[in-house]
Design an enzyme around this catalytic site. Structure first.
Site, PDB file in Angstrom:
ATOM      1  N   GLU A 100       0.824  -1.219   0.000  1.00 56.45           N
ATOM      2  CA  GLU A 100       0.000   0.000   0.000  1.00 56.45           C
ATOM      3  C   GLU A 100       0.854   1.263   0.000  1.00 56.45           C
ATOM      4  OE1 GLU A 100      -3.767   0.166   0.469  1.00 56.45           O
ATOM      5  OE2 GLU A 100      -3.527  -1.793  -0.455  1.00 56.45           O
TER       6      GLU A 100
ATOM      7  N   HIS B 215      -4.761   1.835   7.229  1.00 54.95           N
ATOM      8  CA  HIS B 215      -3.349   2.121   6.994  1.00 54.95           C
ATOM      9  C   HIS B 215      -2.734   2.633   8.301  1.00 54.95           C
ATOM     10  CE1 HIS B 215      -4.376   2.990   2.517  1.00 54.95           C
ATOM     11  NE2 HIS B 215      -3.812   1.805   2.600  1.00 54.95           N
TER      12      HIS B 215
ATOM     13  N   CYS C 283      -2.777  11.523   3.749  1.00 56.10           N
ATOM     14  CA  CYS C 283      -3.061  10.577   2.646  1.00 56.10           C
ATOM     15  C   CYS C 283      -2.843  11.239   1.299  1.00 56.10           C
ATOM     16  CB  CYS C 283      -4.513  10.119   2.668  1.00 56.10           C
ATOM     17  SG  CYS C 283      -5.011   9.283   4.157  1.00 56.10           S
TER      18      CYS C 283
HETATM   19  O1  SUG Z   1      -7.763   3.256  -0.035  1.00 53.64           O
HETATM   20  N1  SUG Z   1     -10.437   5.501   0.022  1.00 53.64           N
HETATM   21  C1  SUG Z   1      -9.017   5.269   0.120  1.00 53.64           C
HETATM   22  C2  SUG Z   1      -8.438   6.213   1.146  1.00 53.64           C
HETATM   23  C3  SUG Z   1      -6.941   6.119   1.190  1.00 53.64           C
HETATM   24  C4  SUG Z   1      -6.374   6.885   2.325  1.00 53.64           C
HETATM   25  N2  SUG Z   1      -4.961   6.807   2.301  1.00 53.64           N
HETATM   26  C5  SUG Z   1      -4.170   6.714   3.373  1.00 53.64           C
HETATM   27  N3  SUG Z   1      -4.635   6.423   4.558  1.00 53.64           N
HETATM   28  N4  SUG Z   1      -2.912   6.872   3.182  1.00 53.64           N
HETATM   29  C6  SUG Z   1      -8.726   3.819   0.512  1.00 53.64           C
HETATM   30  O2  SUG Z   1      -9.439   3.278   1.358  1.00 53.64           O
HETATM   31  C7  SUG Z   1     -12.654   5.195  -0.962  1.00 53.64           C
HETATM   32  C8  SUG Z   1     -13.210   5.254  -2.346  1.00 53.64           C
HETATM   33  C9  SUG Z   1     -14.695   5.208  -2.392  1.00 53.64           C
HETATM   34  O3  SUG Z   1     -15.321   4.584  -1.523  1.00 53.64           O
HETATM   35  O4  SUG Z   1     -15.276   5.807  -3.337  1.00 53.64           O
HETATM   36  C10 SUG Z   1     -11.160   4.908  -0.936  1.00 53.64           C
HETATM   37  O5  SUG Z   1     -10.670   4.194  -1.777  1.00 53.64           O
END
Ligand code: SUG
Length: 442
Positions: free
Chosen positions: A172, A246, A364
């Site tokens: 990730e 994460h 993020c």
């Molecule tokens: O991978 N949200 C992302 C958020 C990523 C956050 N990144 C970090 N924590 N570094 C994920 O969960 C949601 C998309 C949606 O539901 O439309 C999403 O993919």
């Protein structure tokens, strides 16, 4: 060496798809009306703010969505319009997955090691394969192409392939990686993982663990890091089950400072002891206990998904999401940190709500890349933030982005066309060359 925050520009299909189980905000906000234009402008405003503090700032482009490449790979054939119409009718969930603007969260784009830490003296970049979720796994190809366009000088940069294989090497990116450094000592790299591909471990019971230990170890090897100064730590399974998908949902560190929640790591004490051994007495941490700040509040308000900006005088400012200001427990914690005996001198709150509703806070939205002046001068595209670039990007957003989107709008072939037109223009603004699929086939 100076750290640059490479922020992801939010793409024109930003929507609330409910695509990420284990990410509470994504689940809760499924189907809400999104505002892609506001989302992109909030992101640019954040970049301007960070740049204004004197920190290094740069930008990464969105990916083409809906991904016609992904839909074609799944058997939808014919013209773009035909592919979209069939996917929409026969497999709407696939269209939703292929339409996510999730590439905006560039902390997940790659893991990066600065040249000072690698045995061959080059900057190493490994794009994340994001195997855990389909809508994110389709990012790796474009990320690799974009990274190779930007970090194009082979004497200074290596952009690896994303890790091969399936779920055993699920990676990730930097959301599970923290680099620490104190003057006079080599840097320390902390890699966190949620599950192991092989061997016994107690994992989360409710939500998926995304990153594997084996993936983290492979990235550390690829980056030629000193094994003596590399730490691998398991994320707390309880933390993951409470929504910390994460590590950066419950921990953030920079330099000699670490701010974390007690549910961030399984063997919390062991991690802190090891970091102190490697970094010496200057290492300092601020820990929130469950009593002080329940995990539920930490996951809901994202105080640990703050950016820590190091000022020239060595002090640190916390850039937290506005949501943390509105949560009394999160705010009290951050204020306690500012008042404590540590390098932090201020907390500032940023409005990135459009992204927050999908579980993406300030941290993020950015990938940290430390570069020397020579490396910065060798970048192969116009990605460094300037007021001139920001103004062009804002005008570009106003010209191309909608201010309202719900998942059903993803069937509209005009949206796909708008996205291609916008991204084609963006590659010219950023001097990226033809990095997108649609630029290669048309
Ligand atoms: O991978 N949200 C992302 C958020 C990523 C956050 N990144 C970090 N924590 N570094 C994920 O969960 C949601 C998309 C949606 O539901 O439309 C999403 O993919």
């Amino acid at each position: 060496m100076r750290e640059y925050n490479f922020d992801g520009l939010v793409g024109p299909t930003h929507n609330y798809g409910g695509l990420a189980p284990g990410n509470v905000a994504s689940t809760v906000n499924e189907g809400q009306v999104s505002n892609p234009r506001e989302a992109a402008l909030q992101g640019i405003a954040k970049m301007r703010f960070v740049h204004g503090l004197g920190a290094g700032q740069a930008v990464l482009p969105p990916h083409p969505r809906p991904s016609l490449r992904a839909l074609r790979a799944l058997g939808f054939t014919g013209s773009d319009e035909h592919v979209l119409a069939r996917a929409s009718k026969e497999a709407f969930q696939l269209l939703r997955l292929a339409s996510s603007a999730a590439a905006m969260w560039t902390a997940n784009a790659a893991t990066v090691a600065p040249s000072a830490d690698t045995s061959d003296g080059r900057v190493h970049v490994t794009p994340a394969n994001l195997q855990a979720m389909f809508h994110r796994a389709i990012e790796a190809d474009t990320t690799t192409r974009v990274m190779r366009a930007i970090f194009s000088d082979p004497a200074r940069f290596v952009v690896h392939e994303a890790l091969p294989g399936g779920g055993q090497f699920a990676d990730e990116g930097a959301a599970n990686h923290t680099r620490f450094s104190v003057d006079g000592r080599a840097a320390v790299h902390l890699f966190a993982w949620g599950r192991r591909a092989w061997g016994e471990f107690a994992g989360p019971k409710r939500f998926p663990a995304r990153q594997t230990l084996e993936a983290s170890q492979a990235v550390a090897r690829l980056h030629h890091l000193d094994a003596e100064r590399t730490v691998f730590a398991q994320q707390s399974p309880e933390g993951i089950d409470a929504g910390a998908f994460h590590t950066d949902v419950l921990a953030v560190g920079t330099g000699c400072f670490f701010m974390l929640h007690e549910r961030a790591f399984n063997d919390l004490r062991g991690v802190l002891v090891r970091l102190r051994e490697l970094l010496g007495d200057r290492f300092c941490s601020e820990l929130a206990t469950e009593d002080e700040l329940p995990t539920k509040d930490a996951v809901g308000a994202y105080p640990f998904n703050s950016q820590l900006v190091e000022r020239e005088d060595g002090t640190i400012e916390i850039l937290a999401p506005k949501d943390s200001e509105e949560n009394p427990r999160a705010k009290d914690f951050l204020e306690r940190v500012v008042a404590g005996r540590n390098p932090v001198t201020a907390v500032r709150y940023l409005d990135v709500r459009q992204s927050m509703h999908n579980g993406g806070g300030p941290a993020c939205l950015r990938l940290r890349v430390a570069l020397t002046d020579e490396e910065r001068s060798a970048l192969g595209a116009r990605v460094l933030f300037s007021e001139a670039l920001a103004a062009e990007l804002e005008a570009w957003v106003h010209k191309h982005y909608r201010d309202r989107l719900i998942p059903n709008d993803l069937s509209d072939p005009a949206l796909a066309r708008e996205c291609m037109t916008a991204l084609d223009e963006l590659t010219r603004i950023l001097g990226l060359g033809s990095v997108y699929d649609f630029q290669q086939t048309h």
